[in-house]
Design an enzyme around this catalytic site. Structure first.
Site, PDB file in Angstrom:
ATOM      1  N   SER A 203       5.934   2.124  -1.166  1.00  0.00           N
ATOM      2  CA  SER A 203       5.785   0.886  -0.399  1.00  0.00           C
ATOM      3  C   SER A 203       7.173   0.273  -0.284  1.00  0.00           C
ATOM      4  CB  SER A 203       4.875  -0.062  -1.190  1.00  0.00           C
ATOM      5  OG  SER A 203       4.927  -1.374  -0.665  1.00  0.00           O
TER       6      SER A 203
ATOM      7  N   TYR B  98       1.789  -4.605  -9.396  1.00  0.00           N
ATOM      8  CA  TYR B  98       1.766  -3.671  -8.254  1.00  0.00           C
ATOM      9  C   TYR B  98       3.170  -3.122  -8.001  1.00  0.00           C
ATOM     10  CZ  TYR B  98       1.273  -1.801  -3.537  1.00  0.00           C
ATOM     11  OH  TYR B  98       1.293  -0.959  -2.430  1.00  0.00           O
TER      12      TYR B  98
HETATM   13  N1  LIG Z   1      -1.742  -1.473   3.480  1.00  0.00           N
HETATM   14  C1  LIG Z   1      -0.519  -1.824   3.176  1.00  0.00           C
HETATM   15  O1  LIG Z   1      -0.023  -2.889   3.623  1.00  0.00           O
HETATM   16  C2  LIG Z   1       0.342  -0.911   2.323  1.00  0.00           C
HETATM   17  C3  LIG Z   1       1.714  -1.166   2.291  1.00  0.00           C
HETATM   18  C4  LIG Z   1       2.531  -0.357   1.506  1.00  0.00           C
HETATM   19  C5  LIG Z   1       1.970   0.671   0.765  1.00  0.00           C
HETATM   20  N2  LIG Z   1       0.619   0.891   0.797  1.00  0.00           N
HETATM   21  C6  LIG Z   1       0.109   1.992  -0.020  1.00  0.00           C
HETATM   22  O2  LIG Z   1      -0.542   2.919   0.822  1.00  0.00           O
HETATM   23  C7  LIG Z   1      -1.522   3.641   0.073  1.00  0.00           C
HETATM   24  C8  LIG Z   1      -2.825   3.688   0.864  1.00  0.00           C
HETATM   25  O3  LIG Z   1      -3.317   2.377   0.983  1.00  0.00           O
HETATM   26  P1  LIG Z   1      -4.095   1.823   2.269  1.00  0.00           P
HETATM   27  O4  LIG Z   1      -3.290   0.716   2.811  1.00  0.00           O
HETATM   28  O5  LIG Z   1      -4.517   2.925   3.138  1.00  0.00           O
HETATM   29  O6  LIG Z   1      -5.336   1.140   1.497  1.00  0.00           O
HETATM   30  P2  LIG Z   1      -6.923   1.374   1.542  1.00  0.00           P
HETATM   31  O7  LIG Z   1      -7.408   1.317   2.932  1.00  0.00           O
HETATM   32  O8  LIG Z   1      -7.468   0.403   0.549  1.00  0.00           O
HETATM   33  O9  LIG Z   1      -7.100   2.870   0.988  1.00  0.00           O
HETATM   34  C9  LIG Z   1      -6.846   3.180  -0.360  1.00  0.00           C
HETATM   35  C10 LIG Z   1      -7.400   4.538  -0.683  1.00  0.00           C
HETATM   36  O10 LIG Z   1      -7.130   4.818  -2.064  1.00  0.00           O
HETATM   37  C11 LIG Z   1      -8.311   5.326  -2.632  1.00  0.00           C
HETATM   38  N3  LIG Z   1      -8.419   5.022  -4.069  1.00  0.00           N
HETATM   39  C12 LIG Z   1      -8.309   3.831  -4.680  1.00  0.00           C
HETATM   40  N4  LIG Z   1      -8.529   3.958  -5.985  1.00  0.00           N
HETATM   41  C13 LIG Z   1      -8.797   5.268  -6.206  1.00  0.00           C
HETATM   42  C14 LIG Z   1      -9.128   6.044  -7.341  1.00  0.00           C
HETATM   43  N5  LIG Z   1      -9.244   5.512  -8.579  1.00  0.00           N
HETATM   44  N6  LIG Z   1      -9.324   7.392  -7.193  1.00  0.00           N
HETATM   45  C15 LIG Z   1      -9.233   7.955  -5.979  1.00  0.00           C
HETATM   46  N7  LIG Z   1      -8.930   7.284  -4.861  1.00  0.00           N
HETATM   47  C16 LIG Z   1      -8.731   5.954  -4.983  1.00  0.00           C
HETATM   48  C17 LIG Z   1      -9.461   4.681  -1.875  1.00  0.00           C
HETATM   49  O11 LIG Z   1     -10.586   5.545  -1.900  1.00  0.00           O
HETATM   50  P3  LIG Z   1     -11.928   5.318  -2.749  1.00  0.00           P
HETATM   51  O12 LIG Z   1     -12.034   3.848  -3.035  1.00  0.00           O
HETATM   52  O13 LIG Z   1     -13.005   5.833  -1.847  1.00  0.00           O
HETATM   53  O14 LIG Z   1     -11.724   6.165  -3.947  1.00  0.00           O
HETATM   54  C18 LIG Z   1      -8.891   4.637  -0.463  1.00  0.00           C
HETATM   55  O15 LIG Z   1      -9.190   5.825   0.224  1.00  0.00           O
HETATM   56  C19 LIG Z   1      -1.617   2.955  -1.275  1.00  0.00           C
HETATM   57  O16 LIG Z   1      -0.884   3.689  -2.231  1.00  0.00           O
HETATM   58  C20 LIG Z   1      -0.955   1.599  -1.032  1.00  0.00           C
HETATM   59  O17 LIG Z   1      -0.414   1.040  -2.202  1.00  0.00           O
HETATM   60  C21 LIG Z   1      -0.197   0.117   1.573  1.00  0.00           C
END
Ligand SMILES: NC(=O)c1ccc[n+]([C@@H]2O[C@H](COP(=O)([O-])OP(=O)(O)OC[C@H]3O[C@@H](n4cnc5c(N)ncnc54)[C@H](OP(=O)(O)O)[C@@H]3O)[C@@H](O)[C@H]2O)c1
Length: 270
Positions: free
Chosen positions: A132, A145
């Site tokens: 991130s 985080y």
């Molecule tokens: N959105 C943002 O603004 C942003 C910015 C920078 C970085 N990121 C990073 O991008 C990545 C993806 O996030 P996103 O934005 O796509 O969020 P999201 O829509 O909440 O998706 C997160 C995914 O992680 C999975 N997950 C969470 N806990 C888990 C566990 N214990 N075991 C297996 N899977 C798990 C969830 O699947 P299940 O709940 O079905 O298991 C879901 O598919 C993350 O690492 C996040 O920190 C996001």
């Protein structure tokens, strides 16, 4: 021969779009997450589903074994599963902080351990770690985080050098504000943990900021395209800033002093 990719966190947001796009680009794709019920569309698109909780060792071992049994190789691991457990450091129970590390860093590291013997044997492979902009900057209520994402960066930078002689690339992806379930989860955690404590004034303003980011951020496909670009590239960059103001924020972090950057972040929340 079709290349084989495993994408974690494929039930939502960035992981879902990445799995879909990799299939379109001709990869054999395994999408892993806990909520298989949210992955019907991906299955129809040709993604093979794996039930996996990245805090459960057996489910990670079984998932990787299933891929190797079916495909006899693995070329790309996209370590994307993660979440933001926000709240003032003082307010967040240590058990919750540890759980966030389990998901965001130990899960990523364990899956990497499981695929490496096969990638080393093939003398090729890519580990793509979704960090991130939070892996380079801090913000109030985000200590835990950001600590996990700084850890992802330190781990990835070290691993990249360790794996060079085996022909395996390690790539860091640094998204900015992306419209996914992430923002809602972070905001809810923040309000639950610090919405009524001595930190409540700034915490409530921060929660509003998450709401705005949810409106003005980039769509997850932007990040998915970057991940796929790194997956396809013969000579990928070590890190990619992508979507939601990532490049400008990292540029400002570079040119401003710590105190000036703090001031800017706090002023955005007020
Ligand atoms: N959105 C943002 O603004 C942003 C910015 C920078 C970085 N990121 C990073 O991008 C990545 C993806 O996030 P996103 O934005 O796509 O969020 P999201 O829509 O909440 O998706 C997160 C995914 O992680 C999975 N997950 C969470 N806990 C888990 C566990 N214990 N075991 C297996 N899977 C798990 C969830 O699947 P299940 O709940 O079905 O298991 C879901 O598919 C993350 O690492 C996040 O920190 C996001």
């Amino acid at each position: 021969m079709k290349k084989v990719a495993l994408v974690t966190g494929a039930s939502s947001g960035i992981g879902k779009e990445t799995a879909r796009l990799l299939v379109q680009k001709g990869y054999t794709v395994y999408g892993a997450a806990r909520r298989l019920e949210k992955m019907g569309e991906l299955k129809e698109a040709g993604v093979k589903l794996i039930a996996m909780d990245v805090t459960d060792d057996a489910s990670m071992v079984n998932g990787v074994n299933e891929i190797l049994k079916n495909e006899e190789r693995i070329d790309i691991l996209v370590n994307n599963a993660g979440y933001g457990s926000y709240g003032a450091l003082e307010d967040v129970p240590i058990s919750e902080a540890k759980y966030q590390f389990e998901v965001n860093i130990f899960g990523l590291a364990r899956l990497t351990q499981l695929v490496l013997p096969f990638m080393r044997n093939q003398h090729s492979g890519k580990i793509i770690n979704v960090s991130s902009i939070g892996g380079s900057i801090g913000e109030p209520h985000g200590s835990w985080y950001h600590a996990t994402k700084f850890a992802v960066e330190g781990l990835s930078d070290s691993l990249r050098m360790e794996l060079k002689e085996f022909g395996i690339d390690v790539v860091i992806i640094k998204p900015g504000a992306i419209i996914t379930e992430w923002g809602t989860i972070a905001r809810q955690n923040l309000l639950k943990v610090s919405g009524n404590t001595d930190y409540k004034t700034l915490a409530n303003k921060h929660a509003k900021m998450f709401e705005n980011a949810d409106k003005h951020g980039s769509q997850p496909i932007v990040v998915a395209k970057t991940i796929v670009k790194a997956a396809i590239s013969r000579h990928p960059k070590t890190r990619y800033a992508t979507g939601g103001g990532a490049k400008i924020i990292l540029f400002l972090r570079k040119i401003l002093s710590d105190k000036m950057f703090d001031k800017m972040v706090l002023s955005v929340m007020r």
